[in-house]
Motif scaffolding. Sequence first.
Motif, short mmCIF file in Angstrom:
data_model
loop_
_atom_site.label_atom_id
_atom_site.label_comp_id
_atom_site.label_asym_id
_atom_site.label_seq_id
_atom_site.Cartn_x
_atom_site.Cartn_y
_atom_site.Cartn_z
N ALA A 59 0.91 -1.41 0.10
CA ALA A 59 0.19 -0.30 -0.36
C ALA A 59 1.00 1.44 0.30
O ALA A 59 1.05 2.00 -0.99
N ALA A 60 1.83 1.34 0.35
CA ALA A 60 3.05 2.31 0.96
C ALA A 60 2.95 2.59 -0.71
O ALA A 60 3.53 4.22 -0.99
N LEU A 61 3.03 1.42 -1.36
CA LEU A 61 4.14 1.76 -2.59
C LEU A 61 3.43 2.43 -3.61
O LEU A 61 3.42 3.16 -4.44
N ASP A 62 2.09 1.74 -3.41
CA ASP A 62 1.28 2.86 -4.31
C ASP A 62 0.37 4.18 -3.91
O ASP A 62 -0.90 4.36 -4.50
N ASN A 63 1.12 4.24 -2.51
CA ASN A 63 0.79 5.89 -2.11
C ASN A 63 -0.29 6.31 -2.03
O ASN A 63 -0.99 6.96 -1.82
N ALA A 64 -0.92 4.95 -1.23
CA ALA A 64 -2.47 4.26 -0.76
C ALA A 64 -2.58 5.79 0.60
O ALA A 64 -1.66 5.49 0.80
N SER A 65 -3.28 6.31 0.49
CA SER A 65 -3.86 7.28 1.92
C SER A 65 -4.51 6.02 2.85
O SER A 65 -4.32 4.83 2.61
#
Length: 293
Positions: free
Chosen positions: A190-196
Amino acid sequence: MAESYRRSHWGHAVFVLPYLTIFALLLAFPLFWSVWLSLHKVDLFGPGRFVGLGNYARVLADPVFLQAFRNTVVFVALSVPTLVALGLFLALALNRTTRAASFLRGLFFSSSVLSVAIVTLIWRFVFIPGEGLMPLIFEQLGLQPINFLSTAGWSLFSVGVATVWWCIGLPMMLFLAALQQIPGDLYEAAALDNASPWRVLTRITLPSIARTVMLVTVIQIVMQFQLFGQAHLMTNGGPSGTSRPLVMYIYEVGFVRWDVGKGAAASELLFLIILCAAMVQYVVSTRKPEVAE
């Protein structure tokens, strides 16, 4: 060979015999005896008379029972969501490996080990008129103090506040245990996808602990329907029965008025409510997760 197999099974039965004995004496026998009492017009000084479902009819027609049932439902409807939401919030906030988080987890859980007498004594000092903490705060703010323990509407609220403070430790620890079982790879992706943070919470965290949320909800429903000590010691069910829960009604009918049959009937109705909640927990916990194709 068959003789040895049967002997082995009897040996296993010996190991479970102490548990079965205690289960029969302390759980099974009282349950069936309560059902028998609920079908009889009986007190503790006579043999009783069979009345069938008459006690249940008397209970359901009793306005005091209906008021106690309404009080309990309102209390459960307000306290359970608060315990679930606040327990989840604390678990999310304290799901860290720092010393401060460990200290705060122990601090929030510490209230759960206190007895109901100590909890109610602490909160009576908070709400008691005149010298209590809340009246002093109201006076400092220039407001008219509220007699929380003897005012209709506020008395049940006061019991609810004390209950949430007392019981918050268990939901928090259950949620913490569930959060620590979520694979870290999901959060890294999720961090790699820049998820909020909101997307991570709604798409990863909450779906991963959905069963724990249901478990905590059912446990709290079962526990809060058994409200007694806090209401008995803080408000004694007052004023005018506005904070009387179902268990206090059962206690008053069975052990103050000695109408044991009617009290047993009310306890069986409460048992049916708790049984329904337990069955929901069983169905949810035994449901197999769907495997994504």
